[in-house]
Design a protein around this motif. Structure first.
Motif, short mmCIF file in Angstrom:
data_model
loop_
_atom_site.label_atom_id
_atom_site.label_comp_id
_atom_site.label_asym_id
_atom_site.label_seq_id
_atom_site.Cartn_x
_atom_site.Cartn_y
_atom_site.Cartn_z
N ARG A 126 33.43 47.12 42.83
CA ARG A 126 34.40 46.08 42.44
C ARG A 126 34.00 44.72 43.00
O ARG A 126 34.80 43.81 43.07
N ILE B 20 42.35 52.30 44.65
CA ILE B 20 41.99 51.36 43.58
C ILE B 20 43.16 51.15 42.61
O ILE B 20 43.44 50.03 42.18
N ASP C 33 42.69 41.78 43.82
CA ASP C 33 41.29 41.78 43.35
C ASP C 33 40.36 41.88 44.55
O ASP C 33 40.48 41.11 45.50
N LYS D 92 37.08 41.47 44.39
CA LYS D 92 35.86 40.68 44.15
C LYS D 92 35.66 39.59 45.19
O LYS D 92 36.53 38.74 45.38
N ASP E 297 45.03 47.71 41.68
CA ASP E 297 45.13 47.23 40.31
C ASP E 297 46.59 46.96 39.91
O ASP E 297 46.90 45.94 39.28
#
Lengths: 288, 288
Positions: A182, A147, A156, A158, A151
């Motif tokens: 996420r 993660i 991303d 999503k 980041d």
């Protein structure tokens, strides 16, 4: 693919550690020495190496490393007693029990005995449950590293389709959970999965956590997929056929120098956070 | 499709309850009355109905139902005090806190306060973590019901691609975890999922847990898919467009009469098991 991004774990880890350094210094100035206790049972050479690496990484940052080395013939009860005493020890902020332990020991029982407040390696089922339900403090370090790399590079999750290959309690399962939180659509695959190549071909992001060298093939990938290789096999080889995957991926972690270094930095981060909580508690008591 | 199998939840629930009846009678003969405490906060009519249904189902089987009804204005601390006292109460084997609670209450904090040994509704993060890691005692009741229906009808998840639509803490997440542990390849979808129809089309087994009436379309399904509808929307409507899905599915749960009745029987089963553990503990103490 042209313009691939090599996701450099050493760069990410250095960034994490630079930021931690400031926090550790603040703790030291407040008179609190953050401390990670590592428990090694038996004489497995690679476990010894891992524990030493973790200890050295702590020292470099100013985190104390309390190393406990128990003999090969340690019983479950003896190991539990050590864990209980570290749970009670206020000078210890994090506890790491190096996996695997000798086979006479009930490893799960010993993991479960670690106080949730000191479970900086994310091995307890309570820690796993809290992570999966979205309010965990210290997820397992390799999932947290994945993660953190995403980041750092602005990847991303999503709405993306993530395919995780592997379902171990400290890697495949928690990384699936974190990516689901996420807002990725997550498919978790494993040894019983039929048509793995077809499933991997659906992925916008592939997480390899299977523990088999060069297992994920370049030809399986969708053009432009992001490839995160959490594998670490003998001879510094990842779970991903790097050269072949590099040709199709839009971004990829190398092995070594990918997920590995960030994993250790997550352990340092969680230990620092546990120590900060310790300081906060101490200050609250003083002010009462 | 011809020869579809309608997965009859009432039949499965009756089978579960028949088997439980024997076990409850044995407990009663040993002088132990299994007891489920239900906590209802406020006056939401459907919550009242659910709690009453659960209480009545207990009674029919010989399980005592201790109903606690707290006023709408109950605080988190007051509810926690009730939970703590039920945790201590040896005559109570299971605790069910009816969701949702009024909004001034920290529901998660209250769920977490339930003793793991009494968490027969599977709401704690510890229970979730244990379930996901493969050694949980009492998974959430709807996921447990789905597994029970599959077992009753001999639907094996191993190697199958399961698509779960929904990711709530007591439904989508734990059913994904249980099916992963049954060696299915599991994809968890939700409101951020792109191309849901294409993903559902991959599924050998679809679990609908999204809370939207008639949401899953028949045309999305692969011919011969198994459809498990955990939805329960106003007017007795499931998450699945039943008539349309019936045409393509090889097996399907209706709503009502599918997952719902089995869910309540799981609560009874878990409460019975918790009471059996209580009896075992009592006998061990007597023999010491």
């Amino acid at each position: 693919m042209e313009n691939q991004l090599i996701l450099n774990g050493t760069t990410v880890a250095n960034d994490v550690k630079e930021k931690l350094k400031v926090r550790v210094e603040q703790l030291l100035q407040s008179g609190l020495v953050p401390c990670l206790a590592t428990i090694l049972v038996g004489d497995d050479p690679s476990s010894e190496t891992y524990v030493r690496m973790k200890g050295n990484a702590c020292k470099k940052l100013g985190i104390e490393s309390k190393r406990i080395h128990l003999p090969e013939e340690t019983t479950t009860e003896e190991l539990l007693a050590v864990i209980h005493s570290l749970n009670e020890d206020r000078s210890v902020h994090g506890i790491l029990l190096q996996h695997p332990v000798p086979k006479q020991i009930d490893e799960r029982k010993c993991f479960e005995a670690i106080d949730i407040e000191k479970d900086v390696d994310g091995v307890t089922s309570l820690g796993y449950g809290q992570t999966a339900l979205g309010f965990g403090m210290y997820p397992s370090c390799t999932p947290a590293a994945i993660i953190t790399i995403m980041d750092y590079y602005g990847i991303d999750a999503k709405g993306k389709h993530v395919v995780v290959v592997g379902r171990s309690p400290i890697l495949g399962k928690p990384v699936s959970a974190l990516l689901l939180n996420r807002n990725a659509t997550v498919t978790t695959c494993h040894s019983y999965t039929h048509n793995l190549p077809e499933i991997v071909a659906l992925a916008d992001i592939v997480v390899a956590a299977v523990g088999k060298p060069n297992f994920i093939q370049g030809e399986w990938l969708k053009e432009g997929a992001v490839v995160l290789d959490a594998g670490y096999n003998k001879g510094n080889i990842g779970d991903v056929d790097y050269e072949a995957c590099l040709k199709k991926a839009s971004a990829i972690t190398p092995v070594p120098g990918g997920v590995g270094p960030v994993t250790i930095s997550m352990l340092l981060k969680h230990t620092t956070e546990a120590a900060e909580k310790g300081l906060k508690l101490r200050n609250e008591k003083v002010s009462q």
